[in-house]
Design a protein around this motif. Sequence first.
Motif, PDB file in Angstrom:
ATOM      1  N   HIS A   1     -23.139  65.955  66.217  1.00 12.45           N
ATOM      2  CA  HIS A   1     -22.484  67.102  66.842  1.00 12.45           C
ATOM      3  C   HIS A   1     -22.524  68.313  65.907  1.00 12.45           C
ATOM      4  CE1 HIS A   1     -19.763  64.409  69.596  1.00 12.45           C
ATOM      5  NE2 HIS A   1     -20.986  64.507  70.053  1.00 12.45           N
ATOM      6  N   PHE A   2     -22.181  68.059  64.666  1.00 12.22           N
ATOM      7  CA  PHE A   2     -22.122  69.159  63.698  1.00 12.22           C
ATOM      8  C   PHE A   2     -23.511  69.718  63.415  1.00 12.22           C
ATOM      9  CE2 PHE A   2     -18.408  66.482  61.888  1.00 12.22           C
ATOM     10  CZ  PHE A   2     -17.595  66.873  62.939  1.00 12.22           C
ATOM     11  N   ALA A   3     -24.496  68.846  63.335  1.00 12.39           N
ATOM     12  CA  ALA A   3     -25.864  69.295  63.070  1.00 12.39           C
ATOM     13  C   ALA A   3     -26.386  70.164  64.206  1.00 12.39           C
ATOM     14  CB  ALA A   3     -26.775  68.090  62.851  1.00 12.39           C
ATOM     15  N   LEU A   4     -26.025  69.827  65.442  1.00 13.21           N
ATOM     16  CA  LEU A   4     -26.445  70.618  66.593  1.00 13.21           C
ATOM     17  C   LEU A   4     -25.896  72.044  66.479  1.00 13.21           C
ATOM     18  CD1 LEU A   4     -26.191  69.329  70.285  1.00 13.21           C
ATOM     19  CD2 LEU A   4     -25.853  71.710  69.678  1.00 13.21           C
ATOM     20  N   LEU A   5     -24.616  72.156  66.167  1.00 11.02           N
ATOM     21  CA  LEU A   5     -24.010  73.483  66.019  1.00 11.02           C
ATOM     22  C   LEU A   5     -24.637  74.263  64.874  1.00 11.02           C
ATOM     23  CD1 LEU A   5     -20.213  72.691  66.532  1.00 11.02           C
ATOM     24  CD2 LEU A   5     -21.859  73.486  68.221  1.00 11.02           C
ATOM     25  N   ALA A   6     -24.841  73.598  63.751  1.00  7.03           N
ATOM     26  CA  ALA A   6     -25.428  74.279  62.588  1.00  7.03           C
ATOM     27  C   ALA A   6     -26.809  74.811  62.927  1.00  7.03           C
ATOM     28  CB  ALA A   6     -25.494  73.324  61.398  1.00  7.03           C
ATOM     29  N   ASP A   7     -27.580  74.047  63.700  1.00  6.32           N
ATOM     30  CA  ASP A   7     -28.928  74.460  64.068  1.00  6.32           C
ATOM     31  C   ASP A   7     -28.917  75.724  64.928  1.00  6.32           C
ATOM     32  OD1 ASP A   7     -31.824  73.832  64.114  1.00  6.32           O
ATOM     33  OD2 ASP A   7     -31.493  73.543  66.255  1.00  6.32           O
ATOM     34  N   LEU A   8     -27.847  75.907  65.694  1.00  7.21           N
ATOM     35  CA  LEU A   8     -27.736  77.076  66.562  1.00  7.21           C
ATOM     36  C   LEU A   8     -26.947  78.220  65.914  1.00  7.21           C
ATOM     37  CD1 LEU A   8     -27.052  75.255  69.954  1.00  7.21           C
ATOM     38  CD2 LEU A   8     -29.172  76.379  69.235  1.00  7.21           C
ATOM     39  N   GLY A   9     -26.556  78.051  64.666  1.00  4.36           N
ATOM     40  CA  GLY A   9     -25.841  79.102  63.959  1.00  4.36           C
ATOM     41  C   GLY A   9     -24.402  79.267  64.394  1.00  4.36           C
ATOM     42  N   ILE A  10     -23.817  78.216  64.964  1.00  6.68           N
ATOM     43  CA  ILE A  10     -22.422  78.264  65.412  1.00  6.68           C
ATOM     44  C   ILE A  10     -21.511  77.808  64.277  1.00  6.68           C
ATOM     45  CG2 ILE A  10     -20.760  77.270  67.031  1.00  6.68           C
ATOM     46  CD1 ILE A  10     -23.042  77.101  69.069  1.00  6.68           C
ATOM     47  N   GLU A  11     -20.513  78.601  63.981  1.00  8.44           N
ATOM     48  CA  GLU A  11     -19.574  78.274  62.904  1.00  8.44           C
ATOM     49  C   GLU A  11     -18.649  77.148  63.333  1.00  8.44           C
ATOM     50  OE1 GLU A  11     -17.474  81.638  61.388  1.00  8.44           O
ATOM     51  OE2 GLU A  11     -19.290  82.843  61.115  1.00  8.44           O
ATOM     52  N   MET A  12     -18.200  76.364  62.366  1.00  6.57           N
ATOM     53  CA  MET A  12     -17.342  75.225  62.646  1.00  6.57           C
ATOM     54  C   MET A  12     -16.016  75.344  61.921  1.00  6.57           C
ATOM     55  SD  MET A  12     -20.251  72.215  62.515  1.00  6.57           S
ATOM     56  CE  MET A  12     -21.493  73.108  61.556  1.00  6.57           C
ATOM     57  N   VAL A  13     -14.928  75.162  62.676  1.00  3.28           N
ATOM     58  CA  VAL A  13     -13.586  75.129  62.102  1.00  3.28           C
ATOM     59  C   VAL A  13     -13.005  73.756  62.395  1.00  3.28           C
ATOM     60  CG1 VAL A  13     -13.163  77.597  62.157  1.00  3.28           C
ATOM     61  CG2 VAL A  13     -12.690  76.255  64.193  1.00  3.28           C
ATOM     62  N   THR A  14     -12.320  73.176  61.437  1.00  7.30           N
ATOM     63  CA  THR A  14     -11.910  71.776  61.554  1.00  7.30           C
ATOM     64  C   THR A  14     -10.422  71.637  61.857  1.00  7.30           C
ATOM     65  OG1 THR A  14     -11.524  71.546  59.174  1.00  7.30           O
ATOM     66  CG2 THR A  14     -13.735  71.049  59.987  1.00  7.30           C
ATOM     67  N   VAL A  15     -10.117  70.537  62.542  1.00  6.13           N
ATOM     68  CA  VAL A  15      -8.737  70.110  62.756  1.00  6.13           C
ATOM     69  C   VAL A  15      -8.681  68.615  62.484  1.00  6.13           C
ATOM     70  CG1 VAL A  15      -8.250  71.886  64.496  1.00  6.13           C
ATOM     71  CG2 VAL A  15      -9.099  69.649  65.230  1.00  6.13           C
ATOM     72  N   PRO A  16      -7.510  68.096  62.124  1.00  5.05           N
ATOM     73  CA  PRO A  16      -7.420  66.658  61.838  1.00  5.05           C
ATOM     74  C   PRO A  16      -7.545  65.819  63.105  1.00  5.05           C
ATOM     75  CG  PRO A  16      -5.583  67.876  60.849  1.00  5.05           C
ATOM     76  CD  PRO A  16      -6.261  68.804  61.796  1.00  5.05           C
ATOM     77  N   MET A  17      -8.264  64.706  62.996  1.00  4.04           N
ATOM     78  CA  MET A  17      -8.338  63.708  64.058  1.00  4.04           C
ATOM     79  C   MET A  17      -7.260  62.669  63.789  1.00  4.04           C
ATOM     80  SD  MET A  17      -9.935  63.081  66.848  1.00  4.04           S
ATOM     81  CE  MET A  17     -10.741  61.915  67.940  1.00  4.04           C
ATOM     82  N   ARG A  18      -6.368  62.483  64.749  1.00  5.88           N
ATOM     83  CA  ARG A  18      -5.275  61.532  64.597  1.00  5.88           C
ATOM     84  C   ARG A  18      -5.527  60.313  65.476  1.00  5.88           C
ATOM     85  NH1 ARG A  18      -0.103  65.416  65.529  1.00  5.88           N
ATOM     86  NH2 ARG A  18      -0.702  64.915  67.683  1.00  5.88           N
TER      87      ARG A  18
END
Length: 429
Positions: free
Chosen positions: A144-161
Amino acid sequence: MTSRAPLRSLSSDELADFRTAKQAEYADLQARGLKLDLTRGKPSPAQLDLSDALLRLPTTTRDRSGADVRNYGGLEGLAELREIFAELLDVEVAQVVCGGNSSLTLMHQVITSMVLHGGPGSQRPWKDEPVVKFVCPVPGYDRHFALLADLGIEMVTVPMRADGPDPDAVAALVAEDPAVKGMWLVPTYANPTGSVCSPEVARRLVSMPTAAPDFRIMWDNAYALHHLTDEEARSADVLTLAAGAGNPDRPVLFASTSKITYAGAGVSVLAASAANKAWYLQHLGKASIGPDKVNQLRHAEFFGDAEGVRALMRRHREIIAPKFAAVDTALEQGLGGLDVAEWSHPAGGYFVNLDVLDGTATRVVELAAQAGIALTPAGSAFPHGHDPRDRNIRLAPTFPQLPEVETAMAGVATCVALAAAEKLAADAG
């Protein structure tokens, strides 16, 4: 529970003795000349064998309507297969599209089309926005993260509970910033934590105010049917919840048979609102005149109905559940009581999430590699491969044979304990 003193409670001499003992264990591990691979969550050959009847199907060249599956057409997929997955995923048949072997391809198509064209509710194509951001629960799925990075989309994280992503953290990100256009979520037996998104969290995610009118939840239900126990988690009915909240276009649901039949020759599923489905098919129609309906028909014949899929997954469980039990046993025997690691006890899915002493995950993976045990790189479950605490490791026990899992996990436990002893000694020195 294994009775041991926590490593942090040991005196410097006791810690030195422990480290020496683990170094000897590790030397023995290296001397075994192992070559074991736990890097990816692949089905084992025994699991793939369960679906070999596919190789003798389909028995006809025509679907239920009489259409020749060898020819063009049928962009949304065979009705008989769509019906099976509508029941399995708790959605309406009219909401379902069946595609090729990879749901990741469907996800890429959806996001790429949003970037190029925008979608229902968009003010403009995402490519014309100054910045596009996605919310990423962590630990999460590296592809999932690699797909976004390839398209130049920034990623912000939240905790998974345990009950899904922290909804307060998500709400804070999406409420004020129109650049936050979407989020990833593996809602059932999440990769790698095994978390199950509760209906309450799902309801909040589809109803919370968002600054972006075209905010999308990429609801990747890859493991909805992959139970490891008799207590089978049921995925939240996200499309109904979203429609009831007045945001029917917010979620787009994905699934596939990659870990049900053949990983490289299965079928994929998209389910969405009427507007999202029409939008998706409009753009798909520029790239395809129809999916591999021969493969879809063989799957429909092989499954028979939704209960056929469930029965097949129970046979998968018989093969892989003992491997997950072996992971737990080995980690408990090697690390229980030391207070240097925590790991998940998933009720489904394909992974065990291992959190080790802060600052040691990279070292654990390095030690394991030098002993012939290949693990997923430390940090893989975080955007750009960066785990700020350097503690998370994803374990994938499905592919190796059971004795190999037992050997590998005992080795991993040795590496975790040795890395922790090294770190504590260095910190004390």
